[in-house]
Write an enzyme that holds these catalytic residues in place. Structure first.
Site, PDB file in Angstrom:
ATOM      1  CB  CYS A  37      -0.947   0.004   1.199  1.00  0.00           C
ATOM      2  SG  CYS A  37      -0.104  -0.070   2.791  1.00  0.00           S
ATOM      3  N   GLY A  79       5.345  -3.617  11.277  1.00  0.00           N
ATOM      4  CA  GLY A  79       5.640  -5.042  11.278  1.00  0.00           C
ATOM      5  C   GLY A  79       5.215  -5.759  10.012  1.00  0.00           C
ATOM      6  NE  ARG A 107       7.863   0.207   0.994  1.00  0.00           N
ATOM      7  CZ  ARG A 107       8.529   1.312   1.279  1.00  0.00           C
ATOM      8  NH1 ARG A 107       9.398   1.796   0.403  1.00  0.00           N
ATOM      9  NH2 ARG A 107       8.356   1.953   2.431  1.00  0.00           N
ATOM     10  CB  ALA A 151     -12.217 -10.188   7.841  1.00  0.00           C
ATOM     11  N   GLY A 152      -9.060  -9.381   6.098  1.00  0.00           N
ATOM     12  CA  GLY A 152      -7.736  -9.939   5.836  1.00  0.00           C
ATOM     13  C   GLY A 152      -6.756  -9.524   6.924  1.00  0.00           C
ATOM     14  CE  LYS A 153      -0.993 -12.448   5.723  1.00  0.00           C
ATOM     15  NZ  LYS A 153       0.315 -12.557   5.017  1.00  0.00           N
ATOM     16  CG  MET A 154      -3.275  -4.663   5.856  1.00  0.00           C
ATOM     17  SD  MET A 154      -2.960  -3.487   4.528  1.00  0.00           S
ATOM     18  CE  MET A 154      -2.672  -1.995   5.442  1.00  0.00           C
ATOM     19  N   GLY A 155      -7.256  -5.819   7.868  1.00  0.00           N
ATOM     20  CA  GLY A 155      -8.558  -5.654   8.519  1.00  0.00           C
ATOM     21  C   GLY A 155      -8.543  -6.212   9.930  1.00  0.00           C
TER      22      GLY A 155
END
Length: 551
Positions: free
Chosen positions: A150, A215, A152, A292-296
């Site tokens: 998101c 992270g 680069r 609801a993925g990793k960032m969600g």
């Protein structure tokens, strides 16, 4: 320090095809004089952003080339083309055998380019192998990898010629994104060799992230390696670079305090939302998370950490939401399918979006008819979009009562702890400097590999020739056992003779003295056995092309 590298025949093949297509215009005796001083293509000064150029004489004799072709009769116009091809062969071979390939990064990041541009260049994970294949299909690119997040979009390549490689990659980026080359050049950054490696190490360590110590970037660097496994263009130099970057990221997070505090884009997004909401509504504002993925999942965790006890999560399937709900007991997490997204948005005060959709989920026509939010939460519905490509169209900003924030707007959160960022960055740089020396030593140690292969091949050619002479003198009725014994004897002699030189060409890349000795020995062996001038493969390709053109 003299450097040699293996010549890429496939690349020359492609280059010569381009030249041959216009031989009548390009290959004239006047344009290529027989004894012309030709400028060798620039070789990157390893460890510097600057470039060093050198001149070398290339002698091209038409008679030598005609002899190599055999007793074929050709007319005068073809002779001119052949002479030109011979000189092209010599100059190209000199260029690719004497110039060390450069590691180059061509990139656009949150620091240099707006999200509107980055989202057009973004490459989904599933498309990585295709992208690597297309990049390595370019004339001057040997290896490639793509780091697309998101924040680069960076392309790492091993380029046979730095300037031509950069030009080809930039044109490829323009072709795949629809962005003009001039616009990409305006926002891109270019780094080579040591500087490119240092940049990736800083990225992996979270130093180049919008949120210091983020992270998720380390996981994304790991994913590049995983996606590149088994892909032909993800070669030894690039895979070694990314694997070393993973080591750097781990060390920095283990040995420094860089991971303390807000360390992800998701946490910064939550911080931004709470900065924009009235303090009195922090525990009452209605939260909607789309994706609801990793960032969600991280958004949900940080909302819970901020005191939110109820939220709605829109996702394609309930499985991931159920897993999150199980992990965060005591928090009311309500699942809704994507078909209910607009209905849920009508009840939400703050909407976080973090899906992999390549088209916007929210446009002006979707938002303009949503009911207004309460004045208790500021009277504005907040869209916090941390997806690239964006999930919320820029047209939504025209809707009264709606405010849209994307990843570029997280700078406001980052500015709050600038002093602390600088202190932590200094701690991490010490680790990066140490690891950078090790990577450079490892890459330098690879320089002896082509010489080892050439020396082995050179010795084996002599062995086979002498073996054939010996066996022919022994007659035709030689028992298989005797033939094998003579063959084994010849191999044993060659192996014992090569053992010493081979040992002095090998090093682990960690001992500076040993590495320097290995490189000196490599240069000495190249001179003694003429290993740098082995152009037989090039000559075969040139001859094949000439013969084909005569048919």
């Amino acid at each position: 320090m003299a450097i040699s590298s293996t010549f890429s025949a496939a690349k020359l093949d492609s280059l010569l095809m381009n030249y041959c297509s216009s031989s009548s215009a390009s290959f004239s005796g006047a344009y290529f004089p027989y004894q012309q001083q030709m400028k060798v293509f620039p070789r990157p000064n390893h460890g510097n952003k600057g470039m060093v150029s050198r001149n070398g004489g290339v002698r091209c004799e038409a008679a030598e080339f005609n002899a190599a072709l055999g007793p074929q009769k050709i007319d005068l116009s073809k002779a001119s083309a052949l002479s030109a091809l011979q000189q092209l062969k010599a100059s190209a071979a000199d260029r690719y055998t004497k110039e060390r390939s450069s590691i180059v990064v061509i990139g656009l990041s949150v620091h240099t380019a707006p999200v509107e541009m980055r989202e057009k260049l973004a490459i989904p994970e599933a498309e990585m192998p295709r992208a690597i294949g297309e990049l390595c299909g370019l004339n001057h690119i040997e290896e490639a990898a793509v780091l697309s997040t998101c924040n680069r979009m960076e392309i790492y390549v091993v380029a046979l010629s730095q300037h031509r490689g950069v030009k080809e990659v930039t044109e490829w980026m323009s072709k795949t994104s629809g962005i003009p080359v001039s616009e990409i050049c305006e926002h891109r950054f270019l780094l080579n060799n040591k500087d490119a490696a240092q940049h990736l190490f800083e990225v992996s360590a979270g130093l180049d992230s919008l949120v210091l110590g983020e992270g998720q970037i380390l996981a994304q660097v790991r994913q590049v390696v995983k996606a590149g496994e088994g892909v032909l263009g993800f070669g030894r130099n690039i895979s070694g670079l990314f694997k070393h970057a993973i080591t750097v990221g781990k060390r920095v997070r283990t040995e420094t305090n860089i991971a303390a505090g807000a360390v992800s884009v998701s946490s910064a997004a939550v911080e931004l939302a709470f900065m924009k909401l009235p303090e009195s509504s922090h525990t009452t504002a209605q939260m909607l998370v789309v994706g609801a993925g990793k960032m969600g999942k991280l958004v949900i965790k940080h909302l819970v950490a901020k005191g939110c006890t109820k939220m709605v999560v829109v996702n394609r399937s309930e499985e991931k939401v159920a897993a999150i709900r199980e992990e965060m007991k005591g928090v009311e997490i309500i699942y809704r399918p994507f078909t209910d997204m607009l209905a849920c948005s009508a009840e939400a005060d703050v909407i976080f979006t973090s899906t992999a959709s390549e088209t916007p989920l929210f446009l002006k026509e979707h938002v303009k008819d949503l009911p207004p939010v309460s004045s208790e939460v500021g009277g504005l519905r907040l869209f916090i979009d941390i997806s690239v490509p964006r999930n919320v169209g820029s047209c939504v900003t025209d809707v009264e009562g709606a405010r849209v924030y994307n990843v570029d707007d997280l700078k406001e959160v980052v500015a709050a702890n600038k002093e602390d960022r600088l202190r932590k960055a200094m701690e991490a740089q010490a680790v990066i400097t140490e690891e950078l020396k090790q990577f450079e030593a490892w890459r330098d140690s690879l320089e002896t590999v082509p010489t080892i292969k050439k020396l082995r091949a050179y010795a084996d050619r002599i062995r086979l020739a002498e073996l054939e002479k010996c066996l022919s003198k022994m007659g035709e009725d030689i028992p298989k056992k005797t033939r094998k014994a003579v063959d084994d004897l010849s191999r044993g002699i060659v192996n014992k003779l090569l053992h010493g030189p081979m040992q002095h060409l090998r090093c682990d890349g960690n001992d500076g003295r040993t590495l320097n000795e290995a490189l000196e020995n490599m240069n000495a062996l190249n001179r003694m056995f003429g290993l740098e001038s082995d152009l037989s493969l090039v000559e075969q390709k040139i001859r094949a092309k000439v013969e084909q053109s005569q048919k």
